[in-house]
Design a protein around this motif. Structure first.
Motif, short mmCIF file in Angstrom:
data_model
loop_
_atom_site.label_atom_id
_atom_site.label_comp_id
_atom_site.label_asym_id
_atom_site.label_seq_id
_atom_site.Cartn_x
_atom_site.Cartn_y
_atom_site.Cartn_z
N ASP B 378 -13.21 -5.08 5.10
CA ASP B 378 -12.29 -3.94 5.20
C ASP B 378 -10.90 -4.32 5.70
O ASP B 378 -9.90 -3.86 5.19
CB ASP B 378 -12.86 -2.83 6.07
CG ASP B 378 -11.93 -1.63 6.14
OD1 ASP B 378 -11.73 -1.01 5.10
OD2 ASP B 378 -11.37 -1.36 7.22
N LYS B 379 -10.84 -5.18 6.72
CA LYS B 379 -9.53 -5.48 7.30
C LYS B 379 -8.61 -6.14 6.28
O LYS B 379 -7.44 -5.78 6.15
CB LYS B 379 -9.69 -6.38 8.52
CG LYS B 379 -8.37 -6.53 9.24
CD LYS B 379 -8.50 -7.18 10.58
CE LYS B 379 -7.13 -7.24 11.23
NZ LYS B 379 -7.17 -8.00 12.47
N TYR B 382 -7.64 -3.61 3.63
CA TYR B 382 -6.69 -2.64 4.17
C TYR B 382 -5.27 -3.19 4.10
O TYR B 382 -4.32 -2.47 3.82
CB TYR B 382 -7.07 -2.33 5.62
CG TYR B 382 -6.31 -1.17 6.22
CD1 TYR B 382 -6.65 0.14 5.90
CD2 TYR B 382 -5.26 -1.38 7.09
CE1 TYR B 382 -5.96 1.20 6.44
CE2 TYR B 382 -4.55 -0.32 7.63
CZ TYR B 382 -4.91 0.97 7.30
OH TYR B 382 -4.21 2.02 7.83
N MET B 386 -5.92 -1.24 0.29
CA MET B 386 -7.17 -0.78 -0.30
C MET B 386 -8.25 -0.58 0.75
O MET B 386 -8.09 -0.94 1.90
CB MET B 386 -7.63 -1.77 -1.36
CG MET B 386 -6.62 -1.86 -2.46
SD MET B 386 -7.16 -2.89 -3.77
CE MET B 386 -8.45 -1.91 -4.46
N HIS B 387 -9.36 0.01 0.30
CA HIS B 387 -10.45 0.34 1.19
C HIS B 387 -11.50 -0.76 1.12
O HIS B 387 -11.66 -1.40 0.09
CB HIS B 387 -11.05 1.68 0.72
CG HIS B 387 -11.93 2.33 1.72
ND1 HIS B 387 -13.27 2.07 1.78
CD2 HIS B 387 -11.68 3.22 2.70
CE1 HIS B 387 -13.80 2.79 2.76
NE2 HIS B 387 -12.85 3.50 3.33
N GLY B 388 -12.22 -0.97 2.22
CA GLY B 388 -13.27 -1.99 2.25
C GLY B 388 -14.26 -1.87 1.10
O GLY B 388 -14.75 -2.86 0.57
N LYS B 478 -1.97 5.99 2.69
CA LYS B 478 -2.75 4.86 3.19
C LYS B 478 -4.19 4.96 2.68
O LYS B 478 -4.62 6.02 2.27
CB LYS B 478 -2.77 4.91 4.74
CG LYS B 478 -1.46 4.44 5.35
CD LYS B 478 -1.62 4.11 6.81
CE LYS B 478 -1.97 5.33 7.64
NZ LYS B 478 -2.01 5.03 9.07
N PRO B 479 -4.92 3.85 2.70
CA PRO B 479 -6.33 3.94 2.34
C PRO B 479 -7.03 4.94 3.27
O PRO B 479 -6.63 5.10 4.42
CB PRO B 479 -6.86 2.53 2.59
CG PRO B 479 -5.66 1.65 2.56
CD PRO B 479 -4.51 2.49 3.04
N ALA B 480 -8.05 5.59 2.76
CA ALA B 480 -8.77 6.58 3.56
C ALA B 480 -9.41 5.90 4.76
O ALA B 480 -9.69 4.70 4.73
CB ALA B 480 -9.84 7.25 2.71
#
Ligand SMILES: Nc1nc2c(ncn2[C@@H]2O[C@H](COP(=O)(O)OP(=O)(O)O)[C@@H](O)[C@H]2O)c(=O)[nH]1
Ligand SMILES: [Mg+2]
Lengths: 80, 665
Positions: B378-379, B382, B386-388, B478-480
């Motif tokens: 995820d990091k 991000y 993007m999302h993990g 931003k990504p959720a």
């Protein structure tokens, strides 16, 4: 009143436990957190950080929930 | 005797064993489809039991019935609008407390519910004690213990379903939200009830509570009502966020008061799952293990698939030749042989790949590791906007973009999902490899490996830049937030994985198949007409089109032949190689083709590099376009994916070719 210091969830260290006092997260994530059991009064423990440091792996209501530090910093807690 | 019909819906949190129970109930008599208008999967099956014919619907797994994701809206709309005779909530006995949150919401919906206490084996092994009698009494619903994996409790469940259907009891177990909120609920109920034409399937109390919680989906549902203004006045007078928190608090409070009476949990000991996590998400080991697993899954996909792929390839080539030589008249032979069988065969080749990919993915998902993969990545994701959860679809894209785009369904947030779908086509899939192998092998000799690797990197870089670009422009934001359960590790069941593989593989054949067929026929027509020309020759429409687009592609170093090959490549990218074969009249031998390419002054090392980059990026193949349309449900985004891809490809190839020319290559 008890003299316990209120901090935010992201300051918890692995193995430390706390009780949630207030959720200040906004938007859709707010309800999702509630759905997952992150409500005032719930007990929570930080199990570990992800290998890259974020997100975090918490134990709440007997299961593991992962959220990012960003959201955790808007959740207020009292350390136990 | 005529059998009596019962319709039941299975609902519950993700990972509680719904699908396993569904399979245990219905055996193989099931049907997978999409909910109309949305891409959430719908499964229904039938079971005959005693004198009843029971239809079972597996609703998407949800933690609640708020409007956070499409899944939740689908689940609750189904329950309210289709009114199944019995709604069965499958509950994980080893994780009762959170599971009961959904129960509180189901009860508010006013449907006949029945609770299945699944995974009793795990709860018992751990030493939890659940007092069924007490639980039935407190929740005022029948409760059935099951172990879905061992098919324990299935008959008991069916008996209870029939009993429930026949008795038609109504359980009125409601949660009180405290006087302040209850007053508001009453106020809204009163206002709503004055609208005679309201949708009476929706319980007033439920609608009122939803509105107080700020449910935009419900708000939209009543927006045409004459009382809408009045209702909104009430809603606007309250502190929405406070109410939302208060309502959730009250639900959990209700659970907390009854929970200790019906269950005593064993002391929190370190479970097996926790111990596995100590290794798999370890600070130092987590990433190496992750990379090793992904690499292994990848290798396995190709190692297992290759022989099957070769077989399909050989079979379809043989079949096409056979049909071409035996059908009359000649044009029909050409349409069926070269066009339909050739084109469809080129796509069917990927079926083994897709089956294996889905099988492995299902194993990873069933074991609980997929959630950890998102957790670990995820990091990084991000950082690129993007999302993990986008990581897995992108990784799968290396195999084939089609299942990769389908896998993006697991991403809840619409924007995150859209971006994933739009950038997956830049991930270099297996079909593009033959193009690199041909041109890099022909023009770069010992550097071929490096060039091919560079193409893969180029695809990733373009994907990352595109994600950033999209985030800054048309898909702003931003990504959720990452809010995800890390479920306990479990042994995945072979049967579930095989069913999963079959469903998705078959879906690919069906979806890709229909669109490819159209694409193939269009291209065949263009390559065969005007009447009498040689297939795909300079005089055919495709040849004319090649000439027409030549000026556009000239700055990239392509002549009309390459243009034609690229047009053919729209069906499936490896066809680029096959059509080069046709255009250079070298047959199927790649050595002959290499020699002729080298001899052609129209293609240089530089233009072949430009061509490789262009083929990588220029446009998703027909199958991918079909899936993009299916998954986004929008021609607008599908067109965007095509136009954007072509633009990016053109610019990249232009930079490579003109830059290279300037540098004197
Ligand atoms: N031990 C045990 N495992 C189960 C049981 N039911 C399901 N599982 C496992 O739990 C996992 C999730 O099941 P699945 O049916 O996919 O859950 P769904 O997400 O609710 O559809 C799978 O690995 C199943 O094999 C059960 O009763 N006992
Ligand atoms: Mg399932």
């Amino acid at each position: 009143m008890l003299d316990i210091q209120e901090t935010t969830l992201d300051t918890l260290k692995p193995g430390e436990k706390a009780r949630i006092t207030k959720v200040r997260v906004k938007g859709a994530a707010r309800r999702k957190l509630f759905d997952m059991g992150m409500v005032a009064g719930a007990d929570i423990e930080l199990v570990r950080n992800a290998p890259l440091g974020d997100p975090m792996d918490y134990r709440i209501k007997g299961y593991h929930l992962s959220i990012r530090k960003e959201e955790a910093s808007q959740i207020f807690i009292n350390r136990l | 005797m005529e059998k009596r019909e019962i319709k039941i819906a299975l609902t519950g949190n993700p990972n509680v064993g719904k699908t396993t129970l569904f399979n245990a109930l219905t055996g193989s008599r099931q049907h997978v489809g999409n909910w109309p208008g949305v891409t959430v999967e719908k499964k229904s099956g039938r079971v005959s039991y005693k004198e009843y014919d029971i239809e079972v619907i597996d609703l998407p797994g949800t933690y609640s019935l708020t409007a956070y994701s499409m899944d939740e809206i689908v689940a609750r709309d189904f329950i309210i609008e289709e009114k199944p005779d019995v709604v069965i909530q499958v509950v994980d006995a080893s994780n009762l407390e959170r599971n009961l949150y959904l129960t509180t919401q189901l009860m508010e919906l006013g449907s006949e519910i029945l609770i299945v206490l699944n995974m009793c084996d795990i709860a018992e092994e751990r030493g939890d004690r659940i007092y069924i009698e007490k639980m039935q009494e407190l929740l005022a619903t029948p409760i059935i213990k099951t172990v879905a994996t061992q098919k324990k409790g299935i008959c008991d469940l069916l008996d209870k379903v029939i009993a429930q259907k026949e008795v038609e009891q109504h359980h009125g177990h409601e949660i009180g939200y405290g006087s302040e909120i209850e007053d508001k609920i009453l106020e809204i109920e009163k206002a709503l009830s004055e609208d005679e034409n309201r949708d009476k399937r929706y319980p007033l109390r439920w609608v009122s509570i939803r509105l107080l919680e700020g449910d935009s989906n419900v708000k939209r549902k009543i927006s045409d009502s004459p009382v809408y203004g009045r209702v909104m006045e009430i809603i606007d007078s309250i502190d929405q966020e406070e109410y939302e928190a208060e309502i959730a608090d009250k639900r959990y409070l209700a659970i907390n008061t009854i929970f200790p009476q019906m269950c005593t949990r064993a002391n929190d000991t370190l479970t097996k799952s926790d111990m596995i996590d100590r290794v798999l998400t370890n600070k130092y080991l987590g990433i190496p293990i992750f990379l090793a697993l992904m690499w292994g899954a990848f290798e396995l996909t190709f190692a297992f698939a290759t022989p099957f792929m070769n077989m399909i390839d050989i079979a379809s080539t043989w079949f096409a030749d056979y049909v071409s030589s035996s059908l009359q008249p000649e044009w029909l032979a050409s349409l069926v042989g070269q066009g339909i069988i050739g084109g469809v065969g080129a796509v069917l080749v990927f079926v083994p790949n897709i089956f294996i990919l889905f099988f492995l993915l299902s194993l990873l998902e069933g074991s609980g590791y997929l959630a950890r993969a998102a957790f670990i990545m995820d990091k990084l994701m991000y950082k690129i906007g993007m999302h993990g959860k986008s990581f897995i679809p992108m990784l799968m894209g290396f195999g084939c973009n089609v299942p990769a785009i389908m896998a993006a369904r697991s991403i809840e947030d619409e924007k995150d999902r859209l971006i994933t779908i739009l950038i997956v086509p830049f991930v270099s899939c297996g079909a593009r490899l033959p193009i690199y192998v041909l041109f890099a092998g022909t023009f770069f000799g010992r550097q071929a490996g490096t060039v091919i690797f560079a193409m893969y990197v180029l695809g990733i870089v373009i994907a990352i830049i595109s994600a950033k670009l999209l985030r800054g422009t048309i898909v702003k934001g931003k990504p959720a937030p990452f809010i995800m359960e890390l479920p306990p590790y479990r042994f995945p069941t072979l049967k579930t994985s095989i069913i999963h593989m079959w469903d998705n593989g078959f879906m690919y054949i069906k979806k890709a198949g229909s669109i490819i067929l159209v694409g193939v026929v269009v291209i065949w027509v263009m390559a065969s007409f005007p009447w009498g020309v040689e297939y795909g020759s300079e005089e055919s429409y495709v040849g004319s089109l090649g000439h027409a687009v030549e000026p556009l592609l000239k700055p990239l170093g392509f002549d009309w032949k390459i243009s034609v090959a690229l047009i053919f490549g729209l069906v499936a990218k490896e066809i680029v190689v096959a059509s080069m074969g046709v255009l250079y009249g070298s047959g199927d031998s790649s050595e002959a083709l290499s020699e002729r390419l080298l001899a052609d002054p129209g293609i240089t090392a530089l233009s072949s590099l430009s061509l490789m980059a262009f083929s990588l990026l220029y446009m998703p193949c027909v199958a991918t376009v079909g899936v993009i349309k299916k998954e986004t449900g929008s021609w607008k985004w599908t067109m965007f994916a095509i136009v954007y891809g072509v633009a990016v490809a053109w610019i990249t190839a232009f930079v490579i070719y003109q830059g290279g020319t300037l540098l004197g290559y």
